[in-house]
Design an enzyme around this catalytic site. Structure first.
Site, PDB file in Angstrom:
ATOM      1  N   SER A  89     -31.559   2.890 -51.195  1.00 13.03           N
ATOM      2  CA  SER A  89     -31.057   3.207 -52.528  1.00 13.03           C
ATOM      3  C   SER A  89     -29.823   2.419 -52.918  1.00 13.03           C
ATOM      4  O   SER A  89     -29.445   2.408 -54.074  1.00 13.03           O
ATOM      5  CB  SER A  89     -30.766   4.706 -52.662  1.00 13.03           C
ATOM      6  OG  SER A  89     -29.840   5.088 -51.694  1.00 13.03           O
ATOM      7  N   ASP A 113     -21.318   8.645 -56.461  1.00 12.62           N
ATOM      8  CA  ASP A 113     -21.878   9.957 -56.168  1.00 12.62           C
ATOM      9  C   ASP A 113     -21.623  10.265 -54.685  1.00 12.62           C
ATOM     10  O   ASP A 113     -20.874   9.526 -54.031  1.00 12.62           O
ATOM     11  CB  ASP A 113     -23.366   9.996 -56.556  1.00 12.62           C
ATOM     12  CG  ASP A 113     -24.252   9.084 -55.707  1.00 12.62           C
ATOM     13  OD1 ASP A 113     -23.766   8.540 -54.689  1.00 12.62           O
ATOM     14  OD2 ASP A 113     -25.438   8.914 -56.055  1.00 12.62           O
ATOM     15  N   HIS A 131     -23.259   6.853 -52.782  1.00 13.04           N
ATOM     16  CA  HIS A 131     -23.357   5.463 -53.232  1.00 13.04           C
ATOM     17  C   HIS A 131     -22.085   4.949 -53.878  1.00 13.04           C
ATOM     18  O   HIS A 131     -21.381   5.703 -54.556  1.00 13.04           O
ATOM     19  CB  HIS A 131     -24.512   5.317 -54.249  1.00 13.04           C
ATOM     20  CG  HIS A 131     -25.811   5.827 -53.742  1.00 13.04           C
ATOM     21  ND1 HIS A 131     -26.264   7.100 -53.991  1.00 13.04           N
ATOM     22  CD2 HIS A 131     -26.758   5.243 -52.978  1.00 13.04           C
ATOM     23  CE1 HIS A 131     -27.436   7.275 -53.407  1.00 13.04           C
ATOM     24  NE2 HIS A 131     -27.754   6.163 -52.779  1.00 13.04           N
TER      25      HIS A 131
END
Length: 366
Positions: A34, A331, A334
């Site tokens: 991600s 977040d 990340h």
């Protein structure tokens, strides 16, 4: 970091850049989790998604709408491509319009929740692990033969394509360190044994990419996953501390990864494997964040729960900071776009402390 639950740290990216003179801009083939997912998970029934606001709020290309990127703006792969002169971002492999001549710009195979090991990320139900991502590149590889002819396709990949791999955080965060799923793994496998399994799998994956004509390959090591807001929150540590075990595991893996890339450079003719030292780069940023213009390297800008807003992922109901450029972390897992900018600049133009044996700008000139 990766991401989804994977550490934020980051890694890397790959992007191909403009060649000298009037030649066409090169291609970026992006593999990973991600940290560099550009929207593949939008097309999967996965619990690891970033397709809701306010994700993407600062992503200019979408007008601030979410695209499936796990950050407020551009990923590190996006920014590296821009710094190297690429005119458009590599599109997600699973997007229906990633077809025809579009693939000459490169393709993004990265998937939130992905790991080196196929079992990693099963908590998210669906994700594209590294082996599957290479399966998908094999499809692209045949499409390139159809577009360019076999001889030209091989030269295109050897000379103008950069392959970037940003993966491994989830193998620790969402496999070995995940209490519910991995208690059995930890009883069976020592930390060194688990790291050896990762290196064995990564070796075979890199050799497979080489066999498919990848020659310029950038591999990011695993960042300090013990420093992400999620880990700091659940372990209830002080603001200036990181969790020791995840970072220790990352350091063990990273040492063997460095040796692996050196081994492959010695033994695979024509290969250029470059190590992006994301671990030290992120540790520098987390330790000295104020000197780089950030306000915090502990709190998530978008998230909820616990001391560092590090429990619940970013979504429409989350609280969000006002000064997004002042936060290292977007977040619980990340980096923010501002942090990605910091990381990308060093990977493209930095010295051997952070990228070796050469930086990406030098790699692209070869």
């Amino acid at each position: 970091m990766g991401m989804d639950s994977s550490l934020v740290v980051v890694v890397l990216c790959a992007m191909a850049a403009a060649c000298e003179g009037d030649e066409a801009v090169g291609a970026s083939f992006v593999f990973g989790d991600s940290l560099v997912d550009a929207g593949n998970n939008n097309y999967l029934p996965s619990l690891s998604k970033a397709d809701l606001r306010p994700n993407g709020i600062d992503f200019a290309a979408s007008g601030g709408q979410p695209t499936g990127r796990f950050t407020n703006g551009r990923t590190i792969a996006d920014i590296i491509g821009e710094l190297l002169g690429q005119k458009s971002y590599a599109q997600p492999f699973l997007a229906p319009n990633t077809t025809g001549s579009v693939i000459l710009n490169g393709v993004n195979y990265a998937s939130g929740g992905a790991g080196i090991l196929n079992a990693t990320g099963r908590i998210f139900v669906n994700r594209l692990g590294m082996d599957v991502q290479i399966d998908y590149f094999n499809i692209t590889r045949r499409q390139l033969d159809g577009l360019l002819g076999k001889a030209k396709a091989k030269q295109f990949l050897w000379k103008k394509a950069i392959f970037s791999i940003t993966i491994g955080s989830n193998d620790f965060l969402n496999n070995y360190l995940l209490p519910f799923f991995s208690a059995g793994e930890r009883l069976i496998d020592s930390p060194d044994g688990f790291v050896n399994d990762l290196i064995t799998s990564m070796r075979s994956q890199l050799i497979r990419l080489y066999s498919l004509d990848a020659r310029k390959i950038v591999v990011s090591n695993v960042g300090p996953v013990g420093c992400i807001p999620y880990q700091k929150t659940i372990n209830r540590i002080k603001e200036n501390e990181c969790v020791s075990l995840p970072n220790l595991l990352a350091v063990r893996y990273n040492a063997q990864l460095r040796d692996l890339l050196a081994e492959l450079n010695d033994n695979l003719p024509g290969a250029r494997f470059v190590l992006a030292n994301v671990y030290d780069l992120v540790m520098e940023l987390v330790t000295n964040y104020r000197s780089y213009g950030f306000k915090t390297a502990s709190y998530a800008c978008c998230g909820n729960g616990g001391q560092y807003q590090g429990i619940f992922p970013c979504g429409p109901m989350s609280s969000m900071c006002e000064d997004r450029a002042g936060y290292v972390f977007w977040d619980p897992y990340h980096p923010s776009e501002a942090a990605n900018l910091f990381l990308a600049k060093y990977i493209v133009d930095g010295d051997s402390k952070y990228v070796s044996p050469m930086n990406l700008r030098q790699l692209l000139r070869l």
